[in-house]
Design an enzyme around this catalytic site. Structure first.
Site, mmCIF file in Angstrom:
data_model
loop_
_atom_site.group_PDB
_atom_site.id
_atom_site.type_symbol
_atom_site.label_atom_id
_atom_site.label_comp_id
_atom_site.label_asym_id
_atom_site.label_seq_id
_atom_site.Cartn_x
_atom_site.Cartn_y
_atom_site.Cartn_z
ATOM 1 N N ARG A 124 19.945 -8.474 2.406
ATOM 2 C CA ARG A 124 19.330 -8.644 1.072
ATOM 3 C C ARG A 124 18.151 -9.612 1.066
ATOM 4 N NH1 ARG A 124 24.721 -8.799 -0.286
ATOM 5 N NH2 ARG A 124 25.478 -6.806 -1.048
ATOM 6 N N LYS A 146 2.890 -7.632 -0.255
ATOM 7 C CA LYS A 146 3.315 -6.226 -0.205
ATOM 8 C C LYS A 146 3.799 -5.909 1.197
ATOM 9 C CE LYS A 146 0.377 -3.918 -3.619
ATOM 10 N NZ LYS A 146 -0.676 -2.890 -3.784
ATOM 11 N N GLU A 188 -13.191 -4.605 4.850
ATOM 12 C CA GLU A 188 -12.454 -5.281 3.765
ATOM 13 C C GLU A 188 -13.147 -6.588 3.371
ATOM 14 O OE1 GLU A 188 -10.042 -3.716 2.287
ATOM 15 O OE2 GLU A 188 -9.165 -2.359 3.778
ATOM 16 N N LYS A 230 -8.261 -13.004 -2.431
ATOM 17 C CA LYS A 230 -7.142 -12.077 -2.603
ATOM 18 C C LYS A 230 -5.943 -12.796 -3.222
ATOM 19 C CE LYS A 230 -4.197 -8.500 -0.794
ATOM 20 N NZ LYS A 230 -3.741 -7.662 0.303
ATOM 21 N N GLU A 240 0.329 -5.678 -9.824
ATOM 22 C CA GLU A 240 -0.736 -4.692 -9.996
ATOM 23 C C GLU A 240 -0.744 -4.027 -11.362
ATOM 24 O OE1 GLU A 240 -1.541 -2.619 -6.427
ATOM 25 O OE2 GLU A 240 -2.946 -1.240 -7.365
ATOM 26 N N ARG A 244 -5.482 -6.736 -10.098
ATOM 27 C CA ARG A 244 -5.246 -6.430 -8.679
ATOM 28 C C ARG A 244 -5.873 -5.092 -8.280
ATOM 29 N NH1 ARG A 244 0.152 -8.000 -5.221
ATOM 30 N NH2 ARG A 244 -0.599 -7.253 -3.216
ATOM 31 N N ASN A 248 -8.942 -2.357 -4.897
ATOM 32 C CA ASN A 248 -9.081 -0.972 -4.446
ATOM 33 C C ASN A 248 -10.524 -0.492 -4.447
ATOM 34 O OD1 ASN A 248 -6.341 -0.466 -3.973
ATOM 35 N ND2 ASN A 248 -6.006 -0.231 -6.162
ATOM 36 N N HIS A 251 -11.658 2.235 -2.170
ATOM 37 C CA HIS A 251 -10.456 2.837 -1.591
ATOM 38 C C HIS A 251 -10.111 4.200 -2.178
ATOM 39 C CE1 HIS A 251 -9.929 -0.990 0.329
ATOM 40 N NE2 HIS A 251 -8.783 -0.629 0.876
ATOM 41 N N HIS A 255 -9.598 6.631 0.594
ATOM 42 C CA HIS A 255 -8.288 7.205 0.950
ATOM 43 C C HIS A 255 -8.374 8.722 1.073
ATOM 44 C CE1 HIS A 255 -5.767 3.571 -0.551
ATOM 45 N NE2 HIS A 255 -5.877 3.560 0.769
ATOM 46 N N HIS A 267 -9.023 3.150 8.787
ATOM 47 C CA HIS A 267 -8.991 2.790 7.369
ATOM 48 C C HIS A 267 -10.267 2.054 6.917
ATOM 49 C CE1 HIS A 267 -7.416 1.497 3.524
ATOM 50 N NE2 HIS A 267 -7.720 0.246 3.841
HETATM 51 N N1 LIG Z 1 0.479 -5.080 2.866
HETATM 52 C C1 LIG Z 1 -0.756 -4.971 2.454
HETATM 53 O O1 LIG Z 1 -1.151 -5.519 1.440
HETATM 54 C C2 LIG Z 1 -1.711 -4.149 3.268
HETATM 55 C C3 LIG Z 1 -3.086 -4.217 3.001
HETATM 56 C C4 LIG Z 1 -3.947 -3.505 3.820
HETATM 57 C C5 LIG Z 1 -3.447 -2.739 4.864
HETATM 58 N N2 LIG Z 1 -2.110 -2.702 5.088
HETATM 59 C C6 LIG Z 1 -1.556 -1.912 6.196
HETATM 60 O O2 LIG Z 1 -2.032 -2.470 7.405
HETATM 61 C C7 LIG Z 1 -2.029 -1.441 8.407
HETATM 62 C C8 LIG Z 1 -3.315 -1.547 9.184
HETATM 63 O O3 LIG Z 1 -3.402 -2.799 9.789
HETATM 64 P P1 LIG Z 1 -4.268 -3.036 11.103
HETATM 65 O O4 LIG Z 1 -5.609 -2.463 10.878
HETATM 66 O O5 LIG Z 1 -4.126 -4.435 11.452
HETATM 67 O O6 LIG Z 1 -3.581 -2.022 12.136
HETATM 68 P P2 LIG Z 1 -2.591 -2.236 13.369
HETATM 69 O O7 LIG Z 1 -1.544 -3.212 13.067
HETATM 70 O O8 LIG Z 1 -2.168 -0.867 13.776
HETATM 71 O O9 LIG Z 1 -3.558 -2.839 14.489
HETATM 72 C C9 LIG Z 1 -4.579 -2.036 15.013
HETATM 73 C C10 LIG Z 1 -4.465 -1.917 16.535
HETATM 74 O O10 LIG Z 1 -4.887 -3.153 17.130
HETATM 75 C C11 LIG Z 1 -3.896 -3.638 18.028
HETATM 76 N N3 LIG Z 1 -4.004 -5.094 18.002
HETATM 77 C C12 LIG Z 1 -3.579 -5.931 17.038
HETATM 78 N N4 LIG Z 1 -3.979 -7.189 17.292
HETATM 79 C C13 LIG Z 1 -4.643 -7.161 18.451
HETATM 80 C C14 LIG Z 1 -5.303 -8.136 19.236
HETATM 81 N N5 LIG Z 1 -5.408 -9.406 18.823
HETATM 82 N N6 LIG Z 1 -5.853 -7.749 20.404
HETATM 83 C C15 LIG Z 1 -5.813 -6.461 20.807
HETATM 84 N N7 LIG Z 1 -5.229 -5.485 20.104
HETATM 85 C C16 LIG Z 1 -4.651 -5.821 18.934
HETATM 86 C C17 LIG Z 1 -2.604 -3.055 17.521
HETATM 87 O O11 LIG Z 1 -1.639 -2.988 18.532
HETATM 88 C C18 LIG Z 1 -3.057 -1.679 17.039
HETATM 89 O O12 LIG Z 1 -3.107 -0.811 18.121
HETATM 90 C C19 LIG Z 1 -1.832 -0.142 7.693
HETATM 91 O O13 LIG Z 1 -0.522 0.322 7.928
HETATM 92 C C20 LIG Z 1 -2.002 -0.490 6.230
HETATM 93 O O14 LIG Z 1 -1.239 0.328 5.375
HETATM 94 C C21 LIG Z 1 -1.245 -3.393 4.311
HETATM 95 ZN ZN LIG Z 2 -7.869 -1.423 2.612
#
Ligand SMILES: NC(=O)c1ccc[n+]([C@@H]2O[C@H](COP(=O)([O-])OP(=O)(O)OC[C@H]3O[C@@H](n4cnc5c(N)ncnc54)[C@H](O)[C@@H]3O)[C@@H](O)[C@H]2O)c1
Ligand SMILES: [Zn+2]
Length: 363
Positions: A124, A146, A188, A230, A240, A244, A248, A251, A255, A267
């Site tokens: 939990r 999130k 971003e 942020k 949101e 918030r 987007n 986006h 998207h 992305h």
């Molecule tokens: N929670 C939120 O508010 C929120 C906001 C935006 C995006 N997201 C989510 O975040 C995700 C995307 O995040 P991301 O772009 O970080 O992707 P990711 O976590 O997949 O990282 C991208 C790639 O880089 C590699 N990597 C990470 N750090 C590294 C480093 N220091 N050196 C070498 N390689 C490295 C990872 O292994 C992966 O292959 C999506 O799933 C998206 O939905 C969430």
């Molecule tokens: Zn984004």
């Protein structure tokens, strides 16, 4: 005031710190400062990041914790699902993690979202720490609380709001990040400036060279400003209901392109393309001048982000845009810009206007 730490509101009168550092060593003190020492820890990471940083992190954590276990899953969005969460629960149980245990998310947004969701639901809810290693996760996903995973083809369909106890960034981890991933984070960053801070947008464009050379002091101020903005937006509108939605910007159409391109484009690249479309629509409403529009194209270009996409039909992009979950009672919630650094949610953007913006980004 320590410029390497930003205090962010969690809930009620509780705050948590975000650290901007250039090594992992400081995490031990950061954990002590939050009174989180002495707890059993589980590092959650992926197959790319764990070999690079898990051992280093573990040796630091062992100075403040009796035991540190490690759970590693296959890198990539395709692992962000309930199967992996289930494997995480199993590993947590096998390593006898209890309500006092702490999850440490070491990696990008995929690791942060999945580990955060695991922490939100295991027994939990247990505490967790974010150690984001991609630019995108540092400026965006590690702030805001999130967490969640994808379900079938639906992105972020299952999730929970769960704030970390602390966020700790070692900015030197960006040195191993592939250039394309760095560019995505910049998408971003540019978005953040366009939403509400023109001086910041200009700062980011003017310091392009140093930022791309990974000058730690510049990166630190840039990332800190993104977190500040942020966190401020999220604090005023945690669930949101209003402001918030500004996050987007770019986006909605972004998207749609991400989906139509079957996630072949990253992305942040889709966000950049979406920013251009949103800027064009804003310009048509006389909210942006041609010069401002060009400034936005320039920002994306210098950070190696695409400003158009090939092999898509305008009608398909329109349909996909309207299917986006940002619809409210049939009306699309679209974020427009008014000059550089001011944005607002508009519910009156027509199909014709959307098509006008979409035409601009198709080749
Ligand atoms: N929670 C939120 O508010 C929120 C906001 C935006 C995006 N997201 C989510 O975040 C995700 C995307 O995040 P991301 O772009 O970080 O992707 P990711 O976590 O997949 O990282 C991208 C790639 O880089 C590699 N990597 C990470 N750090 C590294 C480093 N220091 N050196 C070498 N390689 C490295 C990872 O292994 C992966 O292959 C999506 O799933 C998206 O939905 C969430
Ligand atoms: Zn984004």
């Amino acid at each position: 005031m320590d410029t390497n730490v930003l205090q962010v509101k969690r809930d009620g009168d509780f705050y948590y710190p975000i650290y901007f550092k250039n090594d992992f060593e400081g995490l031990a003190d950061a954990i002590r400062a939050e009174g989180l020492n002495g707890r059993n820890l589980c590092i959650v990471s992926d197959t790319t990041v764990a070999p690079l940083y898990a051992e280093q992190l573990k040796s630091v954590l062992l100075t403040v914790s009796p035991s540190v276990s490690l759970f590693v899953f296959e890198a990539g969005e395709s692992s962000k699902n309930l199967n992996t969460v289930q494997q995480l629960y199993k590993a947590l149980i096998e390593n006898k993690h209890d309500r006092k245990s702490l999850i440490v998310a070491l990696g990008g947004g995929v690791v942060g979202d999945l580990a955060g969701f695991g922490a939100a639901t295991y027994l939990r809810g247990i505490d967790f720490i974010q150690v984001p290693t991609t630019l995108l996760s540092q400026v965006d996903s590690s702030v805001g609380g999130k967490t969640g995973v994808d379900f079938d083809q639906y992105k972020n369909m299952v999730g929970a709001f769960h704030q970390p106890r602390l966020v700790y960034m070692n900015l030197n981890t960006l040195r191993t990040l592939p250039a394309e991933q760095f560019a995505c984070g910049m998408g971003e960053v540019l978005k953040t400036g366009l939403i509400c801070d023109s001086a910041f947008y200009n700062f980011v464009c003017e310091n392009q060279q140093k930022i791309q050379e990974l000058d730690i002091s510049l990166l630190s101020s840039m990332i800190r400003r993104c977190c500040e903005i942020k966190a401020g937006v999220v604090e005023r509108d945690p669930k949101e209901q209003g402001e918030r939605a500004l996050l987007n910007l770019g986006h909605t159409i972004g998207h749609a392109i991400e989906k139509l391109k079957n996630f072949q484009l990253l992305h942040g690249q889709c966000v950049a393309i979406g920013l251009i479309a949103a800027a064009k629509i804003s310009q048509k409403r006389n909210l942006l001048t041609e010069e401002e529009y060009q400034q936005i194209v320039h920002g994306c270009s210098i950070y190696h982000l695409p400003v158009y996409v090939t092999d898509l039909a305008a009608e398909d992009v329109l349909d996909a845009t309207k299917k986006d979950k940002k619809m409210e009672q049939g009306q699309i919630k679209f974020v427009l810009m008014k000059g550089i650094g001011t944005s607002f949610v508009d519910r009156t953007v027509s199909d014709d206007e959307l098509l006008y913006g979409i035409q601009e980004i198709l080749r």
